[in-house]
Motif scaffolding. Structure first.
Motif, PDB file in Angstrom:
ATOM      1  N   ALA A  35      -2.893  -1.530   5.381  1.00 34.88           N
ATOM      2  CA  ALA A  35      -2.215  -0.841   6.479  1.00 34.88           C
ATOM      3  C   ALA A  35      -1.693  -1.832   7.508  1.00 34.88           C
ATOM      4  CB  ALA A  35      -3.166   0.149   7.135  1.00 34.88           C
ATOM      5  N   LYS A  82      -1.295   3.419   7.320  1.00 37.88           N
ATOM      6  CA  LYS A  82      -2.373   3.611   8.296  1.00 37.88           C
ATOM      7  C   LYS A  82      -3.101   4.928   8.040  1.00 37.88           C
ATOM      8  CE  LYS A  82      -3.243   3.752  13.278  1.00 37.88           C
ATOM      9  NZ  LYS A  82      -2.611   3.741  14.628  1.00 37.88           N
ATOM     10  N   HIS A 113      -5.535   4.470   5.170  1.00 34.39           N
ATOM     11  CA  HIS A 113      -6.716   3.720   5.607  1.00 34.39           C
ATOM     12  C   HIS A 113      -7.672   4.614   6.379  1.00 34.39           C
ATOM     13  CE1 HIS A 113      -9.371   0.970   7.571  1.00 34.39           C
ATOM     14  NE2 HIS A 113      -8.773   1.063   8.742  1.00 34.39           N
ATOM     15  N   GLU A 114      -7.128   5.414   7.274  1.00 36.05           N
ATOM     16  CA  GLU A 114      -7.968   6.304   8.085  1.00 36.05           C
ATOM     17  C   GLU A 114      -8.621   7.386   7.232  1.00 36.05           C
ATOM     18  OE1 GLU A 114      -5.124   7.579  10.950  1.00 36.05           O
ATOM     19  OE2 GLU A 114      -5.421   5.844  12.273  1.00 36.05           O
ATOM     20  N   THR A 155      -9.171  -4.675   1.878  1.00 34.64           N
ATOM     21  CA  THR A 155      -9.228  -3.234   1.671  1.00 34.64           C
ATOM     22  C   THR A 155      -7.959  -2.591   2.226  1.00 34.64           C
ATOM     23  OG1 THR A 155     -10.258  -2.743   3.806  1.00 34.64           O
ATOM     24  CG2 THR A 155     -11.725  -3.402   1.998  1.00 34.64           C
ATOM     25  N   PHE A 156      -7.976  -1.264   2.329  1.00 31.34           N
ATOM     26  CA  PHE A 156      -6.824  -0.572   2.915  1.00 31.34           C
ATOM     27  C   PHE A 156      -6.639  -0.915   4.387  1.00 31.34           C
ATOM     28  CE2 PHE A 156      -6.226   3.249  -0.179  1.00 31.34           C
ATOM     29  CZ  PHE A 156      -6.041   2.351  -1.216  1.00 31.34           C
ATOM     30  N   LYS A 157      -7.666  -1.459   5.029  1.00 31.13           N
ATOM     31  CA  LYS A 157      -7.498  -1.927   6.404  1.00 31.13           C
ATOM     32  C   LYS A 157      -6.408  -2.992   6.458  1.00 31.13           C
ATOM     33  CE  LYS A 157      -9.872  -4.388  10.138  1.00 31.13           C
ATOM     34  NZ  LYS A 157     -11.143  -5.027  10.581  1.00 31.13           N
ATOM     35  N   GLU A 158      -6.492  -3.976   5.548  1.00 27.97           N
ATOM     36  CA  GLU A 158      -5.475  -5.023   5.493  1.00 27.97           C
ATOM     37  C   GLU A 158      -4.160  -4.479   4.937  1.00 27.97           C
ATOM     38  OE1 GLU A 158      -9.188  -6.797   6.221  1.00 27.97           O
ATOM     39  OE2 GLU A 158      -8.677  -5.541   4.479  1.00 27.97           O
ATOM     40  N   LEU A 212       0.830  -1.197   0.000  1.00 23.96           N
ATOM     41  CA  LEU A 212       0.000   0.000   0.000  1.00 23.96           C
ATOM     42  C   LEU A 212       0.868   1.252   0.000  1.00 23.96           C
ATOM     43  CD1 LEU A 212      -2.731   1.308   0.025  1.00 23.96           C
ATOM     44  CD2 LEU A 212      -2.854   0.939   2.497  1.00 23.96           C
ATOM     45  N   THR A 265     -12.194   0.917  -0.967  1.00 29.29           N
ATOM     46  CA  THR A 265     -10.809   0.634  -1.319  1.00 29.29           C
ATOM     47  C   THR A 265     -10.622  -0.869  -1.502  1.00 29.29           C
ATOM     48  OG1 THR A 265     -10.123   0.448   1.013  1.00 29.29           O
ATOM     49  CG2 THR A 265      -9.942   2.627  -0.033  1.00 29.29           C
TER      50      THR A 265
END
Length: 379
Positions: A357, A106, A109-110, A352-355, A98, A119
């Motif tokens: 990050a 992070k 993602h936030e 998603t960007f959660k993973e 990412l 995302t």
């Protein structure tokens, strides 16, 4: 959403062109492409019949007004481009890694969560057909409680591949960013998404690589290896990333009472003696998938102490997108899910960007390489 989804691509190499074709395969309209070099991006746009070509990302966002942006550049170039896209209200599909650091990943993602954009993070080899089949077998309880997983791979990459982004940590290079992300995604898809603990050892076995001009397509970089590596005029770049890693992790599984142990062992420059593989061991059986990314075939170890090759179920075969190679098919699978989600259709959870990050923060931890206990004083 009934209208055609408009997509802007960043990156003109193998990934950028692959992303563009993947979005087109699900009916999206690729309205523009952005690259570093005007002549290159214009040629790619002409070859692919993309109406807009440019080198200014912000200008492209304003002019093309895309619904989705696709980020297909090395990880070190992601943060600013993704930030600008999210601020414009765009959904984002990003290749891995990412970003180059856990902290910046992070933040993205936030920001995406705050702006309520969708995302997708393309650690996408979890969509290999035999990996999907392994997930089904484990979920059915066929191997009992999952106990441990073993992921072994040796790539034997040429040491003299021209110096570039893959050699630099700040540009998103390294085997953790470009191999481990896929392996971790594969294992979590089968065992469970909750990662409980992790530790690792990394090593730079390369040191340096020749500096060569003209390398554009990552897949063709081998074609640029110098004929004379002893040429005194040849310049060299210093690597600052890992080319080998060993990672131990513990994952939570709904099917197991205890955490599942996972070994990830990868040598980017080392030769393999036997095939790369992924094995899932359980209390009643095991699954063996040949290939570093689970390309198959898949074998099942049963109560009769026999390994049996299992053919892929027809429904998994039928649901696999068409594509030139595994990478392209997996992009198409994830992009299909993202586009359905954007349209408001029901889809299975995807990364998603959660993973993205989370993975980058894990890579930062592994790269610290500070898990050793000094036992030299013991007798």
């Amino acid at each position: 959403m009934s209208k055609s989804i408009k997509v802007l691509i960043q990156g003109t190499g193998f990934a950028g062109q692959g992303h563009a074709e993947a979005f087109r395969s699900v009916g999206a309209e690729v309205v523009g492409i952005v690259g570093r070099t005007q002549s290159v991006v214009e040629q790619v746009a002409k070859d692919m019949a993309i109406p807009f070509a440019g080198t200014d990302w912000q200008q492209a966002l304003e002019q093309c007004k895309p619904d989705v942006v696709s980020i297909a550049t090395p990880g070190g170039a992601h943060e600013e481009a993704i930030t600008q896209a999210i601020e414009c209200g765009c959904h984002v599909f990003s290749d891995k890694p990412l970003t180059a650091t856990g902290e910046s990943a992070k933040k993205l993602h936030e920001l995406a969560a705050a702006k309520k954009v969708k995302t997708a993070f393309a650690a996408s080899f979890r969509y290999m057909p035999d990996v999907i089949y392994a997930k089904r077998i484990v979920a059915a309880g066929a191997i009992g409680e999952p106990l441990e997983v073993e992921c072994i791979s040796h790539f034997n990459l040429e040491r003299d591949i021209p110096f570039g982004w893959s050699h630099r940590k700040e540009d998103g290079g390294g085997r953790l960013n470009n191999n481990f992300t896929h392996k971790l995604s594969i294992v979590t898809s089968i065992i469970g998404e909750k990662i409980l603990s992790i530790m690792g050892e990394v090593r730079d076995d390369l040191g340096r690589a020749p500096i060569v001009e003209g390398v554009h397509n990552f897949k063709k970089r081998r074609d640029f290896i110098p004929d004379d590596l002893n040429d005194p005029e040849l310049k060299w770049g210093e690597s600052n990333v890992e080319w080998s890693y060993t990672v131990l992790a513990k994952l939570e599984s709904e099917l197991a009472e205890k955490p599942v142990s996972v070994l990830f062992k990868h040598g980017g420059l080392h030769p393999r003696f036997n095939e790369d593989h992924i094995v899932i061991y359980g209390s009643k059986g095991a699954i063996y998938i040949k290939g570093h990314y689970g390309s198959g075939p898949l074998y099942f170890y049963d109560a009769n102490n026999d390994w049996t090759r299992l053919p892929l179920p027809d429904d998994i075969v039928d649901n696999t997108p068409q594509g030139e190679g595994d990478t392209e098919r997996n992009w198409r699978y994830l992009i299909r899910e993202l586009v359905k989600d954007i349209k408001g259709e029901k889809v299975a959870p995807y990364q998603t960007f959660k993973e993205g990050a989370q993975y980058q923060q894990l890579i930062d931890i592994i790269r610290k390489n500070d898990n050793w206990v000094d036992v030299s004083h013991l007798q």
